[in-house]
Design a protein around this motif. Structure first.
Motif, PDB file in Angstrom:
ATOM      1  N   UNK A  83       4.303  31.316  19.418  1.00  0.00           N
ATOM      2  CA  UNK A  83       4.956  32.496  18.881  1.00  0.00           C
ATOM      3  C   UNK A  83       4.956  32.392  17.361  1.00  0.00           C
ATOM      4  N   UNK A  84       4.411  33.415  16.709  1.00  0.00           N
ATOM      5  CA  UNK A  84       4.443  33.483  15.250  1.00  0.00           C
ATOM      6  C   UNK A  84       5.772  34.096  14.839  1.00  0.00           C
ATOM      7  N   UNK A  85       6.442  33.476  13.882  1.00  0.00           N
ATOM      8  CA  UNK A  85       7.771  33.932  13.479  1.00  0.00           C
ATOM      9  C   UNK A  85       7.791  34.305  12.006  1.00  0.00           C
ATOM     10  N   UNK A 145       6.004  37.444  17.210  1.00  0.00           N
ATOM     11  CA  UNK A 145       4.864  38.085  17.875  1.00  0.00           C
ATOM     12  C   UNK A 145       4.089  36.968  18.562  1.00  0.00           C
ATOM     13  N   UNK A 146       3.734  37.136  19.832  1.00  0.00           N
ATOM     14  CA  UNK A 146       2.943  36.100  20.506  1.00  0.00           C
ATOM     15  C   UNK A 146       1.599  35.878  19.805  1.00  0.00           C
ATOM     16  N   UNK A 147       1.208  34.597  19.654  1.00  0.00           N
ATOM     17  CA  UNK A 147      -0.024  34.267  18.952  1.00  0.00           C
ATOM     18  C   UNK A 147      -1.257  34.850  19.640  1.00  0.00           C
ATOM     19  N   UNK A 148      -1.258  34.873  20.970  1.00  0.00           N
ATOM     20  CA  UNK A 148      -2.440  35.392  21.682  1.00  0.00           C
ATOM     21  C   UNK A 148      -2.669  36.867  21.360  1.00  0.00           C
ATOM     22  N   UNK A 195      12.822  41.117  17.822  1.00  0.00           N
ATOM     23  CA  UNK A 195      13.881  40.347  17.186  1.00  0.00           C
ATOM     24  C   UNK A 195      14.245  39.216  18.138  1.00  0.00           C
ATOM     25  N   UNK A 196      13.988  37.979  17.706  1.00  0.00           N
ATOM     26  CA  UNK A 196      14.250  36.823  18.555  1.00  0.00           C
ATOM     27  C   UNK A 196      15.709  36.382  18.479  1.00  0.00           C
ATOM     28  N   UNK A 197      16.231  36.332  17.250  1.00  0.00           N
ATOM     29  CA  UNK A 197      17.611  35.879  17.068  1.00  0.00           C
ATOM     30  C   UNK A 197      18.126  36.322  15.700  1.00  0.00           C
TER      31      UNK A 197
END
Length: 158
Positions: free
Chosen positions: A1-3, A69-72, A143-145
């Motif tokens: 996961x790219x943050x 955003x998921x890296x894949x 938004x993850x956290x």
């Protein structure tokens, strides 16, 4: 996961407007003072990216949030943007060279022109696919956290 970090600049009933700083990798390099690219990145102001998302998390204006955003999915988008124009350039250049060898084109300038046309066609194809997949939920940041607020210490007593 790219943050990536973002700041909440507005909140309404269903949407959150976020602002993120677009970072250049040149600013963190040790050779930034000796590199031409580093000097160019320092000369231009940093850009800000503003976008709107929906989130189930409770946020308020000024909060720092971590987006992901998921890296894949990011690699899939990068593949489209970078490789379609290169593949178009290579394929059309090869076809142009073949047409020169067959005697259809009298000069290699037409083969070179055909190669550039293939690169442009690849660019247009990539642009088309970006518009088609623009509303794809998998490539939208989430938004993850919510990060904790910074605490400023103004006076320490013992």
């Amino acid at each position: 996961m790219m943050e990536e970090l973002a700041t909440v600049i507005s909140v309404d009933q269903t949407n959150v407007i976020l602002q993120s700083q677009v970072k250049s990798s040149c600013s963190s390099c040790q050779q930034v003072e000796n590199c031409g690219s580093g000097q160019v990145s320092k000369a231009f102001p940093q850009r800000k990216l503003i976008f709107t998302l929906t989130t189930p998390l409770s946020v308020k204006v000024g909060d720092l949030v971590m987006l992901g955003i998921p890296e894949s999915d990011m690699l899939k988008v990068a593949w489209q943007v970078y490789l379609w124009p290169i593949l178009g350039l290579i394929l059309f250049s090869a076809m142009g060279q073949w047409l020169v060898l067959q005697g259809v084109f009298s000069t290699e300038w037409l083969a070179i022109l055909l190669g550039f046309l293939g690169g442009y066609a690849g660019f247009r194809l990539a642009r088309f696919w970006q518009k088609v997949t623009n509303n794809d939920v998998s490539i939208q940041p989430k938004v993850l956290r919510v990060l904790p607020e910074k605490i400023s210490v103004t006076q320490i007593t013992s």
